[in-house]
Design an enzyme around this catalytic site. Structure first.
Site, PDB file in Angstrom:
ATOM      1  N   TYR A   1       0.861  -1.201   0.000  1.00 40.22           N
ATOM      2  CA  TYR A   1       0.000   0.000   0.000  1.00 40.22           C
ATOM      3  C   TYR A   1       0.889   1.241   0.000  1.00 40.22           C
ATOM      4  O   TYR A   1       1.885   1.312   0.728  1.00 40.22           O
ATOM      5  CB  TYR A   1      -0.942  -0.016   1.220  1.00 40.22           C
ATOM      6  CG  TYR A   1      -1.909  -1.179   1.117  1.00 40.22           C
ATOM      7  CD1 TYR A   1      -2.991  -1.128   0.231  1.00 40.22           C
ATOM      8  CD2 TYR A   1      -1.699  -2.356   1.814  1.00 40.22           C
ATOM      9  CE1 TYR A   1      -3.849  -2.204   0.071  1.00 40.22           C
ATOM     10  CE2 TYR A   1      -2.558  -3.455   1.660  1.00 40.22           C
ATOM     11  CZ  TYR A   1      -3.624  -3.359   0.781  1.00 40.22           C
ATOM     12  OH  TYR A   1      -4.460  -4.437   0.610  1.00 40.22           O
ATOM     13  N   SER A   2       0.508   2.220  -0.835  1.00 45.08           N
ATOM     14  CA  SER A   2       1.284   3.454  -0.932  1.00 45.08           C
ATOM     15  C   SER A   2       1.091   4.287   0.322  1.00 45.08           C
ATOM     16  O   SER A   2      -0.022   4.358   0.851  1.00 45.08           O
ATOM     17  CB  SER A   2       0.813   4.296  -2.126  1.00 45.08           C
ATOM     18  OG  SER A   2       0.770   3.515  -3.291  1.00 45.08           O
TER      19      SER A   2
ATOM     20  N   CYS B   1      -0.115   7.184 -11.387  1.00 46.19           N
ATOM     21  CA  CYS B   1      -0.352   6.143 -10.383  1.00 46.19           C
ATOM     22  C   CYS B   1      -1.817   5.738 -10.377  1.00 46.19           C
ATOM     23  O   CYS B   1      -2.703   6.587 -10.395  1.00 46.19           O
ATOM     24  CB  CYS B   1       0.051   6.653  -8.997  1.00 46.19           C
ATOM     25  SG  CYS B   1       0.034   5.364  -7.744  1.00 46.19           S
TER      26      CYS B   1
ATOM     27  N   GLU C   1       3.481   4.045 -11.623  1.00 49.44           N
ATOM     28  CA  GLU C   1       3.249   2.956 -10.672  1.00 49.44           C
ATOM     29  C   GLU C   1       1.785   2.550 -10.802  1.00 49.44           C
ATOM     30  O   GLU C   1       0.889   3.273 -10.369  1.00 49.44           O
ATOM     31  CB  GLU C   1       3.554   3.407  -9.244  1.00 49.44           C
ATOM     32  CG  GLU C   1       3.500   2.263  -8.256  1.00 49.44           C
ATOM     33  CD  GLU C   1       4.222   2.623  -6.957  1.00 49.44           C
ATOM     34  OE1 GLU C   1       5.439   2.408  -6.861  1.00 49.44           O
ATOM     35  OE2 GLU C   1       3.551   3.133  -6.048  1.00 49.44           O
TER      36      GLU C   1
ATOM     37  N   TYR D   1      -1.177  -0.765 -10.618  1.00 47.90           N
ATOM     38  CA  TYR D   1      -1.392  -2.080  -9.995  1.00 47.90           C
ATOM     39  C   TYR D   1      -2.807  -2.542 -10.200  1.00 47.90           C
ATOM     40  O   TYR D   1      -3.632  -1.784 -10.679  1.00 47.90           O
ATOM     41  CB  TYR D   1      -1.049  -2.034  -8.500  1.00 47.90           C
ATOM     42  CG  TYR D   1      -1.629  -0.852  -7.739  1.00 47.90           C
ATOM     43  CD1 TYR D   1      -2.931  -0.874  -7.246  1.00 47.90           C
ATOM     44  CD2 TYR D   1      -0.865   0.309  -7.530  1.00 47.90           C
ATOM     45  CE1 TYR D   1      -3.453   0.208  -6.539  1.00 47.90           C
ATOM     46  CE2 TYR D   1      -1.387   1.394  -6.821  1.00 47.90           C
ATOM     47  CZ  TYR D   1      -2.679   1.332  -6.326  1.00 47.90           C
ATOM     48  OH  TYR D   1      -3.184   2.410  -5.638  1.00 47.90           O
TER      49      TYR D   1
END
Ligand SMILES: Cc1cc2nc3c(=O)[nH]c(=O)nc-3n(C[C@H](O)[C@H](O)[C@H](O)COP(=O)(O)OP(=O)(O)OC[C@H]3O[C@@H](n4cnc5c(N)ncnc54)[C@H](O)[C@@H]3O)c2cc1C
Ligand code: SF4
Ligand code: SF4
Length: 390
Positions: free
Chosen positions: A189-190, A348, A388, A390
């Site tokens: 988790y960011s 992101c 980034e 996901y």
């Protein structure tokens, strides 16, 4: 027997985060729906993929006389036991590592961190040796009637040091075991807070976590109660870092929980350089305003601090608008920033959003006499273009 060293990824530990594939300067890493694997003939053994790997799954080196093919590796559920024809696990020889590290630096395939970013700590805690944090708060940040349940979860590390920078991730270790009786893999988790903490000078940080149907990690985190203990690994990531020079312009493009690192970037600027000459420009996409995390606080930020551009794809009676459409609408301003060597771009969020953004940048460049292909290459080499997803 002529033994050779083969670099392999442990599929039982790998969390399929793609960090190694992004880091490899020679494209030796690939993946299918099952596994991340290393192509024997392409891998130079440079270890550029090792420090970005949040789990240690990447760091396996076996002596073999007959290397496993990527087709073999795609079928694995665990690293195979050594057997005739394949030898045992070894540490990479130090002199080889050192020599190849120099070679990697020269090839420069990996996007480096911005030159003004501070030096990050990584892998301070691992799945085997995690740190325990306590939940200081857990708040829903999408509207009560929104389809997505996104939470702002604050973790307090109490007396344990947990040094981090904006743009890094942490690993949450969900309790329990998977269907094969193995401990669950960590989930990344960011970090959504600036380096001084969610509350300045408190040893805490916030996450922005979306509940995923039947997801192990996200449901665990979204259901945490104040005071609950949580095992944490990390911090991870040494590239998607914020430039810390107040003169830099930062274009931030995100969807959903991809907003987390940009909240950290924005808070860092707001607290430390509120009058920075550099511009912050945010492009943030969601289905509807109700689905957009941090919608309320975002709309209250001063315009002098950040230029916010929202894109909604499911607003009744409105055309579907995505972040790339907003980028095109702001073409003149974006082109102005792209012409500056002080501009950094960050993307992101959901996998697949990169392509739409790239096409928008290519169009914007065409209209203003720039060449996106060469500009993109320069941005990457200079650590000014980071993705980034996901
Ligand atoms: C660098 C990085 C940063 C990230 N940052 C964030 C962030 O800030 N916020 C955030 O919310 N997420 C973030 N993520 C995603 C996060 O790590 C998790 O992947 C996400 O929360 C889902 O994990 P989970 O454990 O809930 O789901 P999982 O349990 O991993 O399951 C994922 C999905 O697969 C399905 N599934 C699971 N097992 C099976 C099976 N056997 N058969 C069929 N389907 C199956 C589940 O139903 C679910 O829909 C990040 C990921 C990366 C790589
Ligand atoms: S060791 Fe180097 S060449 Fe091999 S997979 Fe890792 S980054 Fe790529
Ligand atoms: S970086 Fe590590 S955990 Fe992520 S895909 Fe590569 S091997 Fe797996």
């Amino acid at each position: 027997m002529d033994l050779r060293r083969q670099h392999l990824i442990d599929p039982a530990v790998c969390i399929r985060c793609n960090s190694c594939q992004e880091a490899c300067p020679v494209d030796a890493i690939t993946h299918d729906a099952n596994n991340y694997v290393v192509e024997f003939d392409t891998c130079t053994g440079c270890r550029a993929c090792v420090s970005p790997c949040p789990t240690g799954a990447i760091d396996h080196w076996l002596l073999v006389d007959q290397p496993w093919s990527i087709a073999d590796q795609f079928t694995w559920e665990d690293l195979p036991e050594p057997h005739p024809g394949h030898g045992g696990e070894i540490a990479p020889p130090a002199e080889v590592t050192q020599m190849l590290n120099v070679a990697t630096t020269a090839t420069g395939g990996r996007v480096p961190a911005p030159s003004s970013a501070a030096q990050p700590f990584t892998n301070v805690y691992s799945r085997e040796a995690p740190v325990m944090a306590r939940v200081a708060g857990n708040f829903r940040i999408t509207a009560a009637d929104a389809e997505s349940d996104i939470r702002h979860v604050v973790l307090d590390f109490q007396h344990n040091a947990f040094p981090f920078l904006e743009g890094q991730n942490i690993g949450i270790i969900p309790p329990g075991q998977d269907a094969k009786g193995r401990p669950h893999n960590i989930r990344l988790y960011s970090i959504a807070s600036p380096r001084e903490g969610e509350r300045p000078n408190h040893n805490n940080l916030a996450l922005t976590v979306k509940r995923v149907t039947d997801g192990i990690g996200s449901n665990y985190v979204c259901d945490l109660q104040k005071g609950d203990p949580v095992l944490v690994a990390g911090p991870f990531g040494d590239s998607f870092l914020m430039p810390d020079d107040p003169n830099t312009n930062i274009i931030m493009i995100c969807t959903g929980t991809g907003a987390a690192p940009f909240r950290a970037f924005t808070e860092r600027r707001r607290r430390n350089h509120p009058d920075a000459p550099g511009k912050l420009m945010l492009f943030f996409g969601a289905r509807r305003p109700a689905e957009l995390p941090y919608f309320g606080p975002l709309s209250k930020l001063p315009k002098a601090l950040i230029d916010v551009n929202l894109a909604f794809s499911r607003e009744p009676d409105q055309p579907k608008t995505y972040v790339q459409d907003r980028l095109r609408q702001r073409a003149d301003d974006v082109a102005q920033l792209l012409k500056s060597t002080l501009t950094h771009i960050y993307v992101c969020g959901l996998k697949g959003m990169e392509q739409g953004c790239e096409e928008a940048f290519a169009d914007i460049c065409r209209l203003s006499g720039l060449d996106w292909a060469s500009l993109r290459a320069t941005l990457r080499v200079e650590g000014r273009y980071h993705v980034e997803t996901y």
